[in-house]
Scaffold this active site. Sequence first.
Site, mmCIF file in Angstrom:
data_model
loop_
_atom_site.group_PDB
_atom_site.id
_atom_site.type_symbol
_atom_site.label_atom_id
_atom_site.label_comp_id
_atom_site.label_asym_id
_atom_site.label_seq_id
_atom_site.Cartn_x
_atom_site.Cartn_y
_atom_site.Cartn_z
ATOM 1 N N ASP A 40 26.645 18.876 3.710
ATOM 2 C CA ASP A 40 27.424 17.949 2.773
ATOM 3 C C ASP A 40 26.675 17.854 1.638
ATOM 4 O OD1 ASP A 40 29.597 18.578 4.365
ATOM 5 O OD2 ASP A 40 29.727 16.833 4.987
ATOM 6 N N TYR A 43 25.951 20.687 -0.610
ATOM 7 C CA TYR A 43 27.304 21.239 -1.241
ATOM 8 C C TYR A 43 27.442 20.234 -2.335
ATOM 9 C CZ TYR A 43 31.922 22.301 -2.380
ATOM 10 O OH TYR A 43 33.161 22.927 -2.670
ATOM 11 N N ASP A 44 27.500 18.916 -2.198
ATOM 12 C CA ASP A 44 27.649 17.994 -3.331
ATOM 13 C C ASP A 44 26.755 18.395 -4.635
ATOM 14 O OD1 ASP A 44 29.734 16.733 -2.065
ATOM 15 O OD2 ASP A 44 28.415 15.168 -1.094
ATOM 16 N N LEU A 90 40.072 14.445 -3.684
ATOM 17 C CA LEU A 90 39.478 12.945 -4.343
ATOM 18 C C LEU A 90 38.387 13.263 -5.093
ATOM 19 C CD1 LEU A 90 39.774 10.469 -1.274
ATOM 20 C CD2 LEU A 90 41.196 10.460 -3.264
ATOM 21 N N GLU A 130 39.536 2.155 2.573
ATOM 22 C CA GLU A 130 39.634 2.388 3.905
ATOM 23 C C GLU A 130 38.419 3.480 4.222
ATOM 24 O OE1 GLU A 130 43.426 4.055 4.877
ATOM 25 O OE2 GLU A 130 43.398 5.227 2.863
ATOM 26 N N LYS A 132 36.430 6.896 4.772
ATOM 27 C CA LYS A 132 36.543 8.271 4.630
ATOM 28 C C LYS A 132 36.100 8.843 5.657
ATOM 29 C CE LYS A 132 35.815 11.779 1.311
ATOM 30 N NZ LYS A 132 35.355 12.888 2.174
ATOM 31 N N ASP A 134 35.343 12.098 8.428
ATOM 32 C CA ASP A 134 35.014 13.339 8.598
ATOM 33 C C ASP A 134 35.721 14.330 9.074
ATOM 34 O OD1 ASP A 134 33.431 15.484 7.547
ATOM 35 O OD2 ASP A 134 31.680 14.991 8.927
ATOM 36 N N ARG A 153 46.134 21.101 4.709
ATOM 37 C CA ARG A 153 45.938 21.064 3.215
ATOM 38 C C ARG A 153 45.838 22.535 2.466
ATOM 39 N NH1 ARG A 153 41.699 17.339 0.110
ATOM 40 N NH2 ARG A 153 40.276 19.016 0.999
ATOM 41 N N GLU A 190 44.438 12.329 8.519
ATOM 42 C CA GLU A 190 43.079 13.016 8.837
ATOM 43 C C GLU A 190 43.175 13.234 10.201
ATOM 44 O OE1 GLU A 190 39.469 14.285 6.990
ATOM 45 O OE2 GLU A 190 41.182 13.606 6.124
ATOM 46 N N TYR A 242 46.870 8.057 6.062
ATOM 47 C CA TYR A 242 46.340 7.569 4.844
ATOM 48 C C TYR A 242 47.367 7.747 3.780
ATOM 49 C CZ TYR A 242 44.435 12.275 3.723
ATOM 50 O OH TYR A 242 44.379 13.396 3.625
ATOM 51 N N LYS A 308 41.977 3.169 -3.190
ATOM 52 C CA LYS A 308 43.126 3.444 -4.028
ATOM 53 C C LYS A 308 43.660 2.260 -4.590
ATOM 54 C CE LYS A 308 44.240 6.876 -0.204
ATOM 55 N NZ LYS A 308 44.794 7.244 0.848
ATOM 56 N N LYS A 332 30.948 8.036 -1.779
ATOM 57 C CA LYS A 332 30.310 8.555 -0.579
ATOM 58 C C LYS A 332 28.920 7.785 -0.380
ATOM 59 C CE LYS A 332 31.144 12.277 0.618
ATOM 60 N NZ LYS A 332 30.938 13.587 -0.063
ATOM 61 N N CYS A 426 -1.769 18.315 28.819
ATOM 62 C CA CYS A 426 -1.352 17.061 28.103
ATOM 63 C C CYS A 426 -2.321 17.142 26.737
ATOM 64 C CB CYS A 426 -1.402 15.818 28.702
ATOM 65 S SG CYS A 426 -1.385 13.950 27.791
ATOM 66 N N CYS A 429 -4.552 13.685 27.068
ATOM 67 C CA CYS A 429 -5.889 13.466 28.042
ATOM 68 C C CYS A 429 -6.233 14.934 28.876
ATOM 69 C CB CYS A 429 -5.519 12.622 29.226
ATOM 70 S SG CYS A 429 -4.041 13.107 30.318
ATOM 71 N N CYS A 444 3.135 14.463 31.566
ATOM 72 C CA CYS A 444 1.774 14.616 31.830
ATOM 73 C C CYS A 444 1.375 13.915 33.188
ATOM 74 C CB CYS A 444 0.967 13.764 30.795
ATOM 75 S SG CYS A 444 -0.622 13.189 31.217
ATOM 76 N N CYS A 450 -4.332 8.774 31.665
ATOM 77 C CA CYS A 450 -3.944 9.191 30.487
ATOM 78 C C CYS A 450 -3.736 7.916 29.477
ATOM 79 C CB CYS A 450 -2.695 9.800 30.566
ATOM 80 S SG CYS A 450 -2.065 10.532 28.843
#
Length: 700
Positions: A40, A43-44, A90, A130, A132, A134, A153, A190, A242, A308, A332, A426, A429, A444, A450
């Site tokens: 994300d 992309y942003d 949004l 409120e 957001k 995912d 949507r 959502e 929402y 809002k 965000k 390991c 040791c 180990c 050790c």
Amino acid sequence: MTNNTVDVKDYSQQDYQQLCATILQHNKAYYQLDNPTITDAEYDLLYQQLLAIEARHPDWVNQDSPSQQVGFKRHQAFSPVSHSVPMLSLDNSFDDQALMAFYQRVYDRLVQIQHALVASGDLEITFFAEPKLDGLALSLRYEAGRLVRAATRGDGETGEDVTHNVLTIADIPKRLHGDNWPAVLEVRGEVFMTKASLASLNAQQLAKGDKAFANPRNAAAGSLRQLDAKITAQRTLSFFCYGWGEVSDDTYWPQDYPGVMDLLAQWGLPINPLGQAVIGPVGMTDYYLELSEQRAKLAYEIDGIVYKLADLSAQKALGFTAKFPRWAIARKFPAQEVTTDLLGIDIQVGRTGALTPVARLTPVSVGGVLVSNATLHNLDEIRRKDIRIGDKVIVRRAGDVIPEVVASVIEHRKEDLPLFDMPQSCPVCNSAVFKDPDKAVYRCSGGLYCPAQQQRALEHFVSRKAMDIQGLGAKLITQLVTSGLVSHPDDFYRLTLDSLLKLDRMAEKSAQNLLKAIMASKHTTFARFIFALGIPEVGEVTAKNLAKIFGTMDELMAADRSQLVAIDDIGPVVAEQIRRFFAQSHNQEVIRELTKAGIHWPSPSQDITESTDQATDNHPFANKTLVITGSFAELSRSELAEHFESLGAKVTSSVSKNTDFLIAGDKAGSKLTKAVALGIPVITADELTRVLGAADGSTT
């Protein structure tokens, strides 16, 4: 919202067109295929670059630009649904400055149009805030109180008909509660999957040999957009309402957003309980900080806060752009998932000897913290995610949780990179590395030798149930190790008064008392000594059983697998741990040095005599097998175990058909459940005093 910090002055129109094509490709992967190939945050950043270019060159913008579109075109496998009221996305803000700029724009516009909300000129505006989520946006259409259609949507104008799948979601009412609802009510919200549901689903996916979902959003979208509703029904989806779209005007409708949410809740629609009204910039910022702190503890993923305008008449006055409402914005959170390069895989050895692969990364900011290392958990996870050195990888950091590598970006792999494998020795040791049977952990075998396991091994060795050296706490052991006085358990018995007095805050009296305690610990029991060695899987009960069967350390160290598995409570796994421990030459050396230091215990014949004196054959608990679970007010479980063993009983750690009694204290859990299922007699904490008194021949 344009990010003015993005420098795009050197972008050509061809660069712009290529960026548009790239973003559209990512939109398809995200919205239509439910399989994003970038995070994300990435992309942003691309989208902010796009907006910055378009602000500089508005003549380049046309209807094909991603900035002019909402979501993505519907999948052809689903019937189309036209939204009578468009489902817009949004606008986003990524810092406090951008959020306050949004607030000021709203305020100034309301002043300009002389809206009653700010007519006095000195009132702060109320917003409803409120989380957001995912997940995936969903529209629910109710007619005469009954759910008649559900749609995604899509591109904001036309979505996908997913009614057959939504009918399987328990959170969504098929008929509205109460009465007085509108003839037509379209609510929006959502669909999401909780963290626990995702974990359960991924476990099922892996068991079937299928690919696991990278995050809850992909899982929710992929589950909702199944052609077979039976598959959706098998996956636990949740829903929070929402907002709303089309509403017939034949019923009362509140004049503010909180009022509408309360009304929807009365009709049985699930509303996020964390939503609340906030006043002015201070209220908006406080809510953001509060949710930021709660984020990692929530049952579901959120990636920001939605604000809002609470007053619906003010919302109407401000209206919409082509893509966003002017009266709402998403603030965000800092990115919790970013992409960077996997430079190498290092191995860390923990205090228990567990080897953990750790990713060495090109440093990158995740959630506001610079990350250069991240856990890879274990080899099974590396193989499942197909992570290879040289890959581009997605790194996630949630709250204060240690950063982890979520996945590799296979699309960016430029060559056939080799698979990673765990080392055979390991790295600390050089002892042999082994894999726990039936577990994903590699360990180990160095044990007492050790250095990585040093602190834990030393603390265990001196503990009350082991050698019981009073005065040797964790802080003092750390001092002894740091100063070079102690490396292995046998070094405790070489300490002198002069060496102890050189330590910080060590008075002569304390040093003398410690030396006395060390000397006193030399006289112990064989069982305590075995337990003190810290052999994996060997607890107190197993140590006592080993001590009873093998009278000397030489006999125990020479025991083969068949001799060990013949002992009660010792199976093939524990037997292998014992054999592996004693096969290490450095462990043998530490044991020799401990016996040279003077540690000794009674001979086997003395142990048998003492046991026989304490437990007669006719005692009610003699030769009975007990399990102790829960907590007790007067005694600890170990003290109870010692008491029952003194009566001739055998105390084990797990309930089986061979268990004669379960001693159950407060908060007894699965062992009590299993005992009841097997019909094993249970002695509760309240009954314990009476039972022990009767067994001893006393009255209460």
